[in-house]
Design a protein around this motif. Structure first.
Motif, PDB file in Angstrom:
ATOM      1  N   PHE A  55       0.826  -1.207   0.000  1.00 55.15           N
ATOM      2  CA  PHE A  55       0.000   0.000   0.000  1.00 55.15           C
ATOM      3  C   PHE A  55       0.863   1.260   0.000  1.00 55.15           C
ATOM      4  N   GLY A  56       2.042   1.196   0.604  1.00 58.12           N
ATOM      5  CA  GLY A  56       2.932   2.346   0.579  1.00 58.12           C
ATOM      6  C   GLY A  56       3.374   2.691  -0.830  1.00 58.12           C
ATOM      7  N   ILE A  57       3.740   1.675  -1.600  1.00 63.56           N
ATOM      8  CA  ILE A  57       4.155   1.901  -2.989  1.00 63.56           C
ATOM      9  C   ILE A  57       2.987   2.380  -3.834  1.00 63.56           C
ATOM     10  N   LEU A  58       1.832   1.723  -3.683  1.00 66.62           N
ATOM     11  CA  LEU A  58       0.667   2.097  -4.484  1.00 66.62           C
ATOM     12  C   LEU A  58       0.189   3.511  -4.195  1.00 66.62           C
ATOM     13  N   SER A  59       0.328   3.966  -2.941  1.00 69.44           N
ATOM     14  CA  SER A  59      -0.158   5.299  -2.589  1.00 69.44           C
ATOM     15  C   SER A  59       0.632   6.395  -3.288  1.00 69.44           C
ATOM     16  N   ALA A  60       1.872   6.101  -3.658  1.00 72.55           N
ATOM     17  CA  ALA A  60       2.680   7.083  -4.387  1.00 72.55           C
ATOM     18  C   ALA A  60       2.202   7.235  -5.827  1.00 72.55           C
ATOM     19  N   LEU A  61       1.441   6.258  -6.320  1.00 68.95           N
ATOM     20  CA  LEU A  61       1.001   6.271  -7.713  1.00 68.95           C
ATOM     21  C   LEU A  61      -0.479   6.598  -7.867  1.00 68.95           C
ATOM     22  N   LEU A  62      -1.306   6.132  -6.932  1.00 69.01           N
ATOM     23  CA  LEU A  62      -2.756   6.274  -7.069  1.00 69.01           C
ATOM     24  C   LEU A  62      -3.359   7.290  -6.103  1.00 69.01           C
ATOM     25  N   MET A  63      -2.558   7.950  -5.289  1.00 69.62           N
ATOM     26  CA  MET A  63      -2.983   8.923  -4.275  1.00 69.62           C
ATOM     27  C   MET A  63      -3.546   8.202  -3.052  1.00 69.62           C
ATOM     28  N   ASN A  64      -3.161   8.702  -1.894  1.00 69.02           N
ATOM     29  CA  ASN A  64      -3.459   7.974  -0.656  1.00 69.02           C
ATOM     30  C   ASN A  64      -4.955   7.884  -0.349  1.00 69.02           C
ATOM     31  N   ASP A  65      -5.739   8.893  -0.701  1.00 69.74           N
ATOM     32  CA  ASP A  65      -7.173   8.821  -0.432  1.00 69.74           C
ATOM     33  C   ASP A  65      -7.823   7.676  -1.206  1.00 69.74           C
ATOM     34  N   THR A  66      -7.361   7.461  -2.435  1.00 67.51           N
ATOM     35  CA  THR A  66      -7.876   6.349  -3.238  1.00 67.51           C
ATOM     36  C   THR A  66      -7.603   5.023  -2.552  1.00 67.51           C
ATOM     37  N   LEU A  67      -6.376   4.853  -2.059  1.00 69.50           N
ATOM     38  CA  LEU A  67      -6.004   3.600  -1.397  1.00 69.50           C
ATOM     39  C   LEU A  67      -6.741   3.426  -0.079  1.00 69.50           C
ATOM     40  N   ALA A  68      -7.083   4.536   0.592  1.00 70.65           N
ATOM     41  CA  ALA A  68      -7.858   4.437   1.828  1.00 70.65           C
ATOM     42  C   ALA A  68      -9.241   3.857   1.552  1.00 70.65           C
ATOM     43  N   ILE A  69      -9.846   4.293   0.464  1.00 71.12           N
ATOM     44  CA  ILE A  69     -11.188   3.825   0.111  1.00 71.12           C
ATOM     45  C   ILE A  69     -11.163   2.355  -0.283  1.00 71.12           C
ATOM     46  N   ILE A  70     -10.210   1.986  -1.129  1.00 73.74           N
ATOM     47  CA  ILE A  70     -10.135   0.612  -1.616  1.00 73.74           C
ATOM     48  C   ILE A  70      -9.557  -0.325  -0.558  1.00 73.74           C
ATOM     49  N   GLY A  71      -8.591   0.174   0.205  1.00 77.88           N
ATOM     50  CA  GLY A  71      -7.848  -0.695   1.110  1.00 77.88           C
ATOM     51  C   GLY A  71      -8.559  -1.062   2.393  1.00 77.88           C
ATOM     52  N   THR A  72      -9.464  -0.201   2.878  1.00 78.16           N
ATOM     53  CA  THR A  72     -10.109  -0.483   4.165  1.00 78.16           C
ATOM     54  C   THR A  72     -10.913  -1.781   4.156  1.00 78.16           C
ATOM     55  N   PRO A  73     -11.842  -1.974   3.226  1.00 84.19           N
ATOM     56  CA  PRO A  73     -12.543  -3.268   3.230  1.00 84.19           C
ATOM     57  C   PRO A  73     -11.615  -4.445   2.965  1.00 84.19           C
TER      58      PRO A  73
ATOM     59  N   ILE B 143      -9.252   2.194 -16.017  1.00 80.83           N
ATOM     60  CA  ILE B 143      -9.347   3.636 -16.258  1.00 80.83           C
ATOM     61  C   ILE B 143      -8.574   4.406 -15.202  1.00 80.83           C
ATOM     62  N   LEU B 144      -8.735   4.012 -13.936  1.00 79.61           N
ATOM     63  CA  LEU B 144      -8.062   4.686 -12.828  1.00 79.61           C
ATOM     64  C   LEU B 144      -6.548   4.618 -12.976  1.00 79.61           C
ATOM     65  N   VAL B 145      -6.040   3.415 -13.202  1.00 80.69           N
ATOM     66  CA  VAL B 145      -4.589   3.238 -13.344  1.00 80.69           C
ATOM     67  C   VAL B 145      -4.080   3.918 -14.615  1.00 80.69           C
ATOM     68  N   GLY B 146      -4.849   3.811 -15.696  1.00 71.74           N
ATOM     69  CA  GLY B 146      -4.424   4.430 -16.953  1.00 71.74           C
ATOM     70  C   GLY B 146      -4.300   5.936 -16.860  1.00 71.74           C
ATOM     71  N   LEU B 147      -5.282   6.574 -16.226  1.00 70.28           N
ATOM     72  CA  LEU B 147      -5.237   8.032 -16.078  1.00 70.28           C
ATOM     73  C   LEU B 147      -4.127   8.458 -15.120  1.00 70.28           C
ATOM     74  N   ALA B 148      -3.895   7.662 -14.069  1.00 74.94           N
ATOM     75  CA  ALA B 148      -2.792   7.971 -13.153  1.00 74.94           C
ATOM     76  C   ALA B 148      -1.458   7.886 -13.884  1.00 74.94           C
ATOM     77  N   LEU B 149      -1.286   6.854 -14.715  1.00 75.75           N
ATOM     78  CA  LEU B 149      -0.045   6.717 -15.492  1.00 75.75           C
ATOM     79  C   LEU B 149       0.099   7.853 -16.492  1.00 75.75           C
ATOM     80  N   ALA B 150      -1.025   8.284 -17.088  1.00 78.87           N
ATOM     81  CA  ALA B 150      -0.971   9.411 -18.021  1.00 78.87           C
ATOM     82  C   ALA B 150      -0.483  10.673 -17.316  1.00 78.87           C
ATOM     83  N   ASN B 151      -0.927  10.891 -16.081  1.00 77.07           N
ATOM     84  CA  ASN B 151      -0.455  12.041 -15.311  1.00 77.07           C
ATOM     85  C   ASN B 151       1.026  11.933 -14.996  1.00 77.07           C
ATOM     86  N   ILE B 152       1.471  10.722 -14.657  1.00 78.93           N
ATOM     87  CA  ILE B 152       2.889  10.522 -14.361  1.00 78.93           C
ATOM     88  C   ILE B 152       3.737  10.829 -15.584  1.00 78.93           C
TER      89      ILE B 152
END
Length: 392
Positions: free
Chosen positions: A83-101, A210-219
């Motif tokens: 989750f630490g690595i993913l949060s640098a790419l997908l933004m931490n709020d996104t990982l909070a929503i997906i990661g909690t459940p 879509i989420l990952v693709g747009l994040a990569l496009a921003n990177i």
């Protein structure tokens, strides 16, 4: 007599109503204070997160991702670094929503304390997001306001090493407080896997793509232009559209998303704007000093607890630039305002999202339970970033 407990969104809503009734902020200014971009982005991510959970795909991902852990300690390490690595790419709020459940399901199946894995998730996505200009909104603000030509390179070269060390330090702190739970063999998973919904699974896979693709496009865009070309609200809406348009379960998803957290954020924006209008924290920040990296780190951690890290960075970054800027100072501002989220629940929006999501599923973390581990962890991490930024 039954015990009455106020939830965190109710407390924040009460505070917002209080400043409105007392006239500390006008109704018009209160409406303008609500950040629509953040609200739209969170709404989109909540739709995706709820659909992921309902589809059974999230359960399948968790089983595949963490099946190689042989001990509770290894499991916590995987949670921290994945989750630490993913949060640098997908933004931490996104990982909070997906990661909690995901971690709550993991805790139930492995018979581990849910609080321990919730803390691991919160600390992981806060700490991991430090190393990237798109890991969190305040980092993005630092990169944009300073006019960095290569923000990913600048952040990685200054903050990647201390962030990796800080994630390792997080495991040590969690091990100290949970050594009894981490010192036993990992229990086998209990209960069958959630039966997947094939139709909804295909839709959420599209949303994730879509989420990952747009994040990569921003990177990629930021590497070449230094700018983030796709705004967060557009990412949130684009990721949610497949669920809202094509899923037959869209109404059930909309009914079940975390509306309380959206209320919390709307109320928080109003309350923070009222505090901002007092001018108190502007004067504190202005006199704290912008030439010393330790002062920037300390000031960022403390004041971010009161006015949130994004408005603090909006205030403090111009002061640093007026004082001559400097990569070390800007990186100290990014690191300090971000790891402030490890000190208390209110230090980061992602913490609030995790707790609200957990409460809707029957689990929670109190302010004291979080701070008991968060305070020593934050002090340790401040030292790590200070050393690696060359100030001690």
């Amino acid at each position: 007599m039954s015990r009455f407990t106020l939830r965190i969104w109710q407390v924040m809503l009460g505070g917002a109503l209080a400043v409105l009734l007392l006239g500390q902020i006008s109704p018009v200014n209160a409406i303008y204070a609500i950040n629509i971009d953040v609200m739209v982005f969170l709404f989109g991510m909540f739709v995706v997160g709820e659909a992921l959970s309902r589809s059974g795909y999230l359960d399948m991902l968790a089983r595949r991702l963490f099946r190689h852990a042989r001990t509770p300690g290894e499991l916590v390490i995987l949670v921290l670094f994945c989750f630490g690595i993913l949060s640098a790419l997908l933004m931490n709020d996104t990982l909070a929503i997906i990661g909690t459940p995901l971690v709550l399901g993991l805790a139930a199946r492995s018979r581990l304390p849910a609080k321990m894995l919730l803390l691991a998730l919160a600390f992981a996505i806060t700490t991991g997001s430090v190393a990237s200009p798109i890991g969190n909104p305040q980092n993005l603000l630092v990169a944009v306001n300073s006019g960095m030509t290569a923000p990913f390179v600048t952040f990685a070269s200054s903050l990647l090493l201390p962030t990796v060390i800080s994630l390792a330090a997080t495991w040590l702190v969690l091990f100290f407080f949970y050594r009894k739970e981490l010192g036993v063999p990992l229990a086998g998973e209990t209960g069958p896997a959630t039966a997947p919904d094939p139709a909804l699974t295909r839709i959420v896979q599209c949303s994730l793509a879509i989420l990952v693709g747009l994040a990569l496009a921003n990177i990629i865009a930021s590497l070449f232009t230094g700018a983030i070309v796709i705004p967060l609200p557009l990412i949130g809406v684009a990721a949610a559209l497949p669920v809202l348009v094509f899923s037959s379960r869209r109404v059930a998803v909309l009914r079940s998303i975390d509306w309380c957290t959206l209320v919390f954020f709307a109320a928080m924006f109003v309350l923070m704007a009222a505090v901002w209008e007092t001018g108190f924290f502007q004067s504190v920040a202005g006199t704290a000093g912008v030439t010393s990296v330790p002062a920037i780190l300390a000031t960022s951690v403390v004041i971010s607890q009161f006015i949130s890290n994004v408005p603090f960075v909006a205030l403090f970054s111009p002061l640093i630039l007026q004082a001559g800027g400097g990569t070390a100072r800007l990186m100290a501002l990014a690191a300090g305002s971000t790891i402030a989220g490890n000190l208390t629940i209110l230090g980061a929006a992602s913490n609030v999202i995790i707790i609200q999501q957990a409460e809707s599923r029957g689990e929670t973390l109190t302010f004291f339970e979080f701070a008991k581990i968060g305070v020593p962890l934050t002090l340790l991490q401040v030292g790590i970033y200070a050393v690696c930024l060359g100030v001690l």
